[in-house]
Structures are given as C-alpha cells and as structure tokens.
Design a protein around this motif. Structure first.
Motif, mmCIF file in Angstrom:
data_model
loop_
_atom_site.group_PDB
_atom_site.id
_atom_site.type_symbol
_atom_site.label_atom_id
_atom_site.label_comp_id
_atom_site.label_asym_id
_atom_site.label_seq_id
_atom_site.Cartn_x
_atom_site.Cartn_y
_atom_site.Cartn_z
ATOM 1 N N TYR A 148 0.779 -1.341 0.016
ATOM 2 C CA TYR A 148 0.020 0.024 -0.057
ATOM 3 C C TYR A 148 0.839 1.304 0.234
ATOM 4 N N GLU A 149 1.971 1.133 0.726
ATOM 5 C CA GLU A 149 2.868 2.453 0.583
ATOM 6 C C GLU A 149 3.441 2.635 -0.611
ATOM 7 N N VAL A 152 0.745 4.248 -2.725
ATOM 8 C CA VAL A 152 0.518 5.608 -2.534
ATOM 9 C C VAL A 152 1.549 6.526 -3.072
ATOM 10 N N LYS A 155 0.703 6.479 -7.071
ATOM 11 C CA LYS A 155 -0.542 7.267 -7.240
ATOM 12 C C LYS A 155 -0.329 8.664 -7.520
ATOM 13 N N GLY A 189 -0.026 1.450 -8.321
ATOM 14 C CA GLY A 189 -0.454 2.736 -8.168
ATOM 15 C C GLY A 189 -0.178 3.399 -9.559
ATOM 16 N N CYS A 276 5.657 9.036 1.683
ATOM 17 C CA CYS A 276 4.638 8.815 2.760
ATOM 18 C C CYS A 276 5.137 8.300 4.227
ATOM 19 N N PRO A 310 0.259 10.261 2.281
ATOM 20 C CA PRO A 310 1.138 10.967 1.411
ATOM 21 C C PRO A 310 1.605 12.282 1.985
#
Length: 326
Positions: A148-149, A152, A155, A189, A276, A310
């Motif tokens: 997920y990091e 982030v 994206k 992302g 992030c 972020p």
C-alpha cells in the motif's frame, strides 16, 4: 566529497548509539539471567539495528520499556538469518517472556519463527512481516502495509506526471518483504498512467549506494524523469546524484517513510517531490506494548497497521514523522 557529506546528524547519532548497544544488548532492566522478581523480560531481535529507520524504532521501544518497568534485551541481527537464529536460541535458553522480531528476509524468517514458537515463547512481528507460511505462528504483528505504501507513491507520481515518462526504482535489500512489495505497490499505483518503470536496482537501504546507483541510471537513461527510492534516505542519495548531473528540473525524486526533519527539509525545498509516512516510534512503542499485553494474557488483534499518509511540500509541516524520540 561534498555531496556525500549531507548525512544528518540525527541519523549519525542514532547509529553511534545503537552500534554501541548492539555489542552488548540493550537493557531497560538488569542483567541477562532469568529474573525471579516477576520482571517482564522481552528479547528483541532486529535485523537492521542501526539503519536510519530502525534506530529510532529501537530507541522508542527502549524508552517505552523503561517507562513500563520492562527489561528489554535488544540485539543486532546484522541482516543475517543464521545470526538471528542463534540469537533466538539464546533468548529461548534465557527463557524470556516474549520476543519481538524484525526479520532480515522472508525465507530466513521461517526457521526462526518456528524455533521460537516451538519453545512456547510468543513472537511479536515488528516492521516487516515474516514468510506467509509462519505468519499464523505470530502472537501479533505491527507493521505498515508495504504494498500500500508503494501504491500511495505510485498514485502520487501518476498525478504529477499525466504526460508520462520513464521511471526507475532504487530498492532495499534483495529478497526482503519491503523490497518486493513496495515496488509491486508502486507499479499498482501507476496502473493506467503513462509512466513506465524501465529499471529496478538494489541499493541495500544505503544512501551512498543509492547515490551511486542514481549516477549510473542518469547516465544510461538520458530521458529519465522519475526516481522512486524505497526509503527517504536512499532518495536523499539520489537527489545528490541528480543535482550533480544538473538535472533537477528534469528528474523528480520520491521516497517512502517521511524520515525525520531531514525529509521535511528536502520536501520544503522542493528537492524531494513526495513521500509517505511510516512512523518508527509508533512501531517500536506499539510492538513493545503488544508484547506486554500478550505476556499478561490480554486479547490483541492479529495485525496493527502503521499509517501511510502521502506527504508533499504543501503538508510537510502539518504531519508528525515520528522520528524524534526524546
């Protein structure tokens, strides 16, 4: 060389403290023999004791242990699973009440977790997950969602580069969960964008190695637009290489971790485009507190996720990075 001299005083201070502590074992209590006074004793095997992220994590755990009157024995795994297995056996022999564990790599974690679990000692995973085959043997885990990091940041990059461009990744130790999943998340992302990852290189979470790797990538990929480093420390090294090449307007650098006041300064200067959060203080304190709860028989969840927000120039002052341990 001047461009290699910007390693922060805070990082150096943490490294010096923990290099000394690692040679002995760190105590928030007394000696190494089994206590008979009821004092809780927790072993902590950390594969990466003095890295810029792990040093404040360790310091936060030590501080919290002292506040709770817990004896914390911290040892340096030296990024070597064989060394860490020996350390685990030593803790088993000492009959500690629980073991906090930051693995060196997923494959090497299997034997270590199985040995501790077989001895009837609860294992608390901290920061990095062990191999999936032994996750069910953990009492609990506190860590970020590494994929997920990366997502982030992917994206964030996609939003900054609607026109697309060539990107490279500069990664941590090969085979670690963070090295594998942060790049997978970064690509996730970027899905649907025009940004293309053209090369992935290993730099062992090392700032100087990251600078050297970036030097090489900048030379070999003249139209490079984006460097994604898997932590801010390596991003700082990459920034120095970009500056030396005179390509700050062309190449933008991103990291992960929001690693202290130095990260904030790089963000506010515009040299670091984005990162992030991943608070080492949260992981150190939460890991220690969870170990105490498990020892006392209190109910805990299987997983506690470290937040990943972020961070850019615009919000750098308003978010706590969790690297200052007083």
């Amino acid at each position: 060389m001047k461009r290699r001299s910007r390693i922060s005083a805070v990082t150096l201070a943490f490294a010096m403290v923990f290099m000394t502590l690692a040679s002995q074992a760190v105590f928030a209590g007394g000696g190494q023999q089994k206590k008979s006074d009821g004092t809780i004793r927790i072993g902590f095997i950390n594969a990466f004791l003095t890295t810029p992220y792990q040093a404040p994590l360790d310091a936060a755990a030590v501080k919290r242990a002292k506040e709770l009157g817990v004896e914390l024995i911290l040892v340096d795994g030296k990024a070597d699973s064989a060394t860490m297995l020996s350390q685990a056996q030593s803790f088993i022999d000492q009959k500690v009440d629980a073991i906090m564990f930051v693995p060196a790599d997923m494959a090497g974690s299997i034997t270590i977790v199985k040995a501790i679990h077989a001895a009837g000692i609860p294992v608390i995973g901290v920061n990095s997950r062990p191999d999936p085959s032994v996750e069910n043997l953990l009492a609990t885990q506190v860590s970020c969602d590494l994929e997920y990091e990366g997502e982030v940041i992917g994206k964030l990059v996609a939003s900054h580069f609607p026109q697309g461009g060539k990107a490279v990744t500069i990664e941590g130790f090969a085979g670690t969960e963070a090295q594998q999943k942060r790049t997978a998340g970064f690509k996730k992302g970027l899905a649907g964008s025009k940004v293309e990852v053209v090369q992935e290189v290993i730099a062992d979470w090392d700032r100087a190695k990251a600078m050297s790797a970036a030097d090489d990538l900048i030379t070999r990929i003249p139209d490079l637009k984006i460097i994604f480093a898997q932590d801010d420390s390596m991003a700082f090294g990459a920034i120095e290489a970009v500056k030396a090449a005179g390509k700050m307007d062309q190449i933008k650098v991103y990291g992960i971790g929001f690693m202290g006041d130095e990260s904030r300064a790089y963000l506010k200067s515009g040299e670091l485009q984005g990162t992030c959060t991943q608070s080492p203080s949260y992981e150190g304190v939460t890991g220690l507190e969870l170990a105490v709860k498990v020892i006392k028989g209190e109910k805990v969840d299987a997983y506690y996720r470290t937040e990943a927000l972020p961070v850019s120039k615009e919000n750098a002052d308003s978010i706590d990075h969790g690297f200052n341990v007083n």
